[in-house]
Design a protein around this motif. Structure first.
Motif, short mmCIF file in Angstrom:
data_model
loop_
_atom_site.label_atom_id
_atom_site.label_comp_id
_atom_site.label_asym_id
_atom_site.label_seq_id
_atom_site.Cartn_x
_atom_site.Cartn_y
_atom_site.Cartn_z
N MET A 89 0.86 -1.18 0.00
CA MET A 89 0.00 0.00 0.00
C MET A 89 0.90 1.24 0.00
SD MET A 89 -3.15 0.98 -0.16
CE MET A 89 -3.79 -0.68 -0.13
N LEU A 90 1.61 1.40 -1.13
CA LEU A 90 2.59 2.49 -1.25
C LEU A 90 2.08 3.57 -2.20
CD1 LEU A 90 5.55 3.56 -0.77
CD2 LEU A 90 6.13 2.36 -2.90
N VAL A 91 2.05 4.80 -1.72
CA VAL A 91 1.73 5.95 -2.57
C VAL A 91 2.72 7.07 -2.26
CG1 VAL A 91 0.04 7.73 -3.13
CG2 VAL A 91 -0.72 5.39 -2.77
N ILE A 92 3.48 7.48 -3.27
CA ILE A 92 4.42 8.60 -3.14
C ILE A 92 4.02 9.67 -4.16
CG2 ILE A 92 6.83 9.33 -3.35
CD1 ILE A 92 7.63 6.44 -2.67
N ILE A 93 3.73 10.86 -3.68
CA ILE A 93 3.35 11.96 -4.58
C ILE A 93 4.35 13.10 -4.40
CG2 ILE A 93 1.59 13.70 -5.10
CD1 ILE A 93 -0.54 11.71 -4.48
N VAL A 119 1.58 13.37 -13.55
CA VAL A 119 0.15 13.49 -13.31
C VAL A 119 -0.43 14.60 -14.16
CG1 VAL A 119 -1.60 13.99 -11.55
CG2 VAL A 119 0.41 12.64 -10.93
N ASP A 120 -1.58 14.32 -14.79
CA ASP A 120 -2.28 15.31 -15.60
C ASP A 120 -3.52 15.82 -14.85
OD1 ASP A 120 -0.54 14.95 -17.83
OD2 ASP A 120 -1.64 13.11 -18.33
N LYS A 121 -3.76 17.12 -14.94
CA LYS A 121 -4.90 17.73 -14.26
C LYS A 121 -6.18 17.58 -15.09
CE LYS A 121 -6.41 22.10 -12.18
NZ LYS A 121 -6.04 23.50 -11.89
N ILE A 122 -7.28 17.16 -14.43
CA ILE A 122 -8.59 17.12 -15.07
C ILE A 122 -9.36 18.38 -14.69
CG2 ILE A 122 -10.78 15.88 -15.28
CD1 ILE A 122 -9.26 13.33 -14.50
N LEU A 133 -5.44 5.07 -13.66
CA LEU A 133 -5.20 5.67 -12.35
C LEU A 133 -5.79 7.08 -12.28
CD1 LEU A 133 -3.92 5.72 -9.53
CD2 LEU A 133 -1.78 6.44 -10.57
N GLN A 134 -6.62 7.29 -11.27
CA GLN A 134 -7.20 8.62 -11.03
C GLN A 134 -6.90 9.04 -9.60
OE1 GLN A 134 -11.37 8.97 -11.98
NE2 GLN A 134 -11.57 10.98 -11.05
N ILE A 135 -6.64 10.33 -9.41
CA ILE A 135 -6.38 10.91 -8.09
C ILE A 135 -7.48 11.92 -7.80
CG2 ILE A 135 -4.77 12.25 -6.68
CD1 ILE A 135 -2.55 11.25 -8.65
N VAL A 136 -8.09 11.81 -6.61
CA VAL A 136 -9.17 12.71 -6.22
C VAL A 136 -8.82 13.38 -4.90
CG1 VAL A 136 -11.63 12.94 -5.76
CG2 VAL A 136 -10.83 11.15 -7.33
N LEU A 137 -8.88 14.71 -4.85
CA LEU A 137 -8.61 15.45 -3.62
C LEU A 137 -9.91 15.55 -2.82
CD1 LEU A 137 -6.39 18.36 -5.02
CD2 LEU A 137 -5.72 16.04 -4.36
N LYS A 138 -9.84 15.19 -1.53
CA LYS A 138 -11.05 15.13 -0.69
C LYS A 138 -10.84 15.90 0.61
CE LYS A 138 -13.99 12.28 -1.48
NZ LYS A 138 -15.26 12.25 -2.22
N ASP A 139 -11.95 16.40 1.17
CA ASP A 139 -11.91 17.07 2.47
C ASP A 139 -11.90 16.05 3.61
OD1 ASP A 139 -11.95 19.78 1.60
OD2 ASP A 139 -14.08 19.55 1.11
N LYS A 159 -6.94 16.52 1.50
CA LYS A 159 -6.44 17.88 1.26
C LYS A 159 -5.93 18.57 2.52
CE LYS A 159 -10.14 19.60 -0.75
NZ LYS A 159 -11.00 20.57 -1.45
N LYS A 160 -6.40 18.11 3.68
CA LYS A 160 -6.01 18.75 4.94
C LYS A 160 -4.61 18.34 5.39
CE LYS A 160 -10.81 19.16 6.50
NZ LYS A 160 -11.83 18.69 7.45
N THR A 161 -4.16 17.17 4.96
CA THR A 161 -2.82 16.71 5.37
C THR A 161 -1.80 16.76 4.23
OG1 THR A 161 -3.33 14.39 4.89
CG2 THR A 161 -3.79 15.19 7.13
N PHE A 162 -2.29 16.84 2.99
CA PHE A 162 -1.39 16.96 1.84
C PHE A 162 -1.97 18.03 0.92
CE2 PHE A 162 0.38 15.93 -2.31
CZ PHE A 162 1.72 15.75 -2.00
N ALA A 163 -1.41 19.23 1.01
CA ALA A 163 -1.99 20.39 0.34
C ALA A 163 -1.39 20.69 -1.03
CB ALA A 163 -1.84 21.63 1.24
N GLU A 164 -0.41 19.89 -1.46
CA GLU A 164 0.25 20.16 -2.74
C GLU A 164 -0.59 19.71 -3.93
OE1 GLU A 164 4.17 18.53 -2.89
OE2 GLU A 164 4.61 19.02 -0.78
N ILE A 165 -0.32 20.30 -5.08
CA ILE A 165 -0.91 19.84 -6.33
C ILE A 165 -0.10 18.65 -6.84
CG2 ILE A 165 -1.36 20.44 -8.74
CD1 ILE A 165 -1.78 23.33 -7.81
N PRO A 166 -0.74 17.50 -7.09
CA PRO A 166 0.00 16.32 -7.54
C PRO A 166 0.66 16.55 -8.91
CG PRO A 166 -2.22 15.74 -6.81
CD PRO A 166 -2.17 17.23 -6.91
#
Length: 384
Positions: A89-93, A119-122, A133-139, A159-166
């Motif tokens: 369960m590894l995710v590095i952004i 990563v491409d922005k939608i 693969l899709q990345i979704v920013l959540k509250d 979004k509260k713990t990782f505020a950067e743009i992927p």
């Protein structure tokens, strides 16, 4: 004068014994919640034998309390498909390793994926790398359980713990689909002294979400270790105080995947459903500072009136809200089969839900004592 003093002393001792016994019940409930939310049971789910271990624990508690099995065994087994995440369960952004459960969760239908990519922005909250693969920013990160596997992996970022743009991602996750996961409802009862074929039923689901990867699990204190612990404390009471009616207890599996345990029981009942005079289902009962809600209150107005009268007379729960029919817990399929049922849940306090923060140590159990008294008094009235 001496006789009067002795009577007063005896009453005082009896009162103290009673209150101490009740306090001990609260201790038992706390201890049970702590056990059910421990690493041993690994979220009472689908990896590390979490649900099976919980089922064995509950069966042992039933036996210790003195409950009788409905039909020779406490366990009623059934199967269903489930998607699990037992390993990687590894995710590095952007070069930063994220913490499972806190910084991200994997969508429950996701397949295994090992990939490094840009990563491409939608749009402002959705990003992708190719089609898989899709990345979704959540509250807020809210996990669940799936019974199938999708074509695409979805990663939800807090979004509260990782505020950067992927911009870049390195992902290595492992799923395992189990087409016939074995689960068990845990069923027992106290035989009635006068009308044993009339049954009052108390239910609560013991399954939760399990684990996501090898190091992260979802404790499920309020959902629903609190309901199970309250059920067990009621079982202890009724085992020590048999009633005119039989009182049954069922801890359901498979609730989090669509009420599958209770659905299975109503389709394969261990007792005639017509003998169940009333059912109380307990789910999310670990809080209560803002009161409680009764699902099916408007469906059974006479029973709800009795409940309210008891509550007002004994000054128990601060507020009882009425709600109509809803397919949101294990009472539902019983009601659909004609069994009168209420679903109780409490409100206020902690807001943790389907996340890694639903822990025993932060669960207030604000209204446990009052809820216990309310159920005992309501069931007594149902037997009149």
């Amino acid at each position: 004068m001496q006789i009067l003093s002795f009577k007063k002393f005896s009453l005082l001792v009896l009162l103290m014994y009673s209150l101490n016994g009740f306090a001990q019940d609260s201790v038992y409930v706390r201890q049970t919640i702590k056990q059910l939310t421990s690493k041993t049971f690994w979220g009472r789910g689908y990896t590390k034998d979490g649900m099976a271990k919980a089922a064995n624990f509950l069966s042992a508690e039933y036996k210790k309390i003195g409950l009788l099995p409905f039909q020779g065994d406490y366990k009623q087994s059934f199967n269903y498909p489930v998607n699990t995440f037992p390993g990687k369960m590894l995710v590095i952004i952007n070069g930063k390793k994220l913490i499972p459960g806190k910084d991200f969760i994997i969508n429950n239908e996701s397949p295994s994926l090992k990939k490094q990519a840009t990563v491409d922005k939608i749009d402002s909250v959705n990003y992708k790398t190719g089609l898989n693969l899709q990345i979704v920013l959540k509250d807020k990160l809210t996990w669940s359980v799936a019974t199938e596997v999708a074509d695409k992996t979805i990663i939800q970022i807090n979004k509260k713990t990782f505020a950067e743009i992927p911009k870049t991602i390195n992902v290595d996750i492992e799923n395992k689909f189990i087409p016939d996961f074995k689960a068990s409802n845990i069923c027992g009862f106290v035989k009635g002294t006068k009308y044993p074929d009339s049954v009052l039923l108390i239910t609560a689901h013991y399954d939760h979400l399990g684990g996501m990867g090898n190091d992260t699990y979802f404790p499920g204190a309020n959902d629903n270790a609190a309901g199970v612990a309250t059920l067990l404390s009621l079982a202890k009471y009724y085992a020590a105080n048999p009633q005119p009616y039989s009182v049954g207890f069922i801890c359901f599996a498979g609730e989090e995947v669509g009420l599958l345990g209770s659905k299975y029981f109503t389709e394969n009942p261990l007792l005639p459903l017509s003998t169940i005079k009333f059912l109380i289902n307990l789910d999310l009962v670990g809080t209560g500072e803002s009161g409680m809600t009764v699902v099916n209150a408007s469906v059974y107005p006479k029973a709800f009136s009795i409940l309210n009268h008891i509550n007002a007379e004994q000054k128990l729960i601060t507020k009882i809200n009425s709600r109509g029919k809803a397919a949101n817990s294990d009472h539902y399929f019983f009601t659909e089969k004609g069994v009168p049922a209420f679903f109780f849940y409490t409100q206020g306090g902690i807001s943790a839900y389907h996340d890694v923060f639903d822990k025993a140590e932060t669960l207030p159990l604000t209204e446990y004592n009052d809820l216990f008294k309310l159920i005992i008094s309501f069931n007594k009235k149902m037997m009149e």
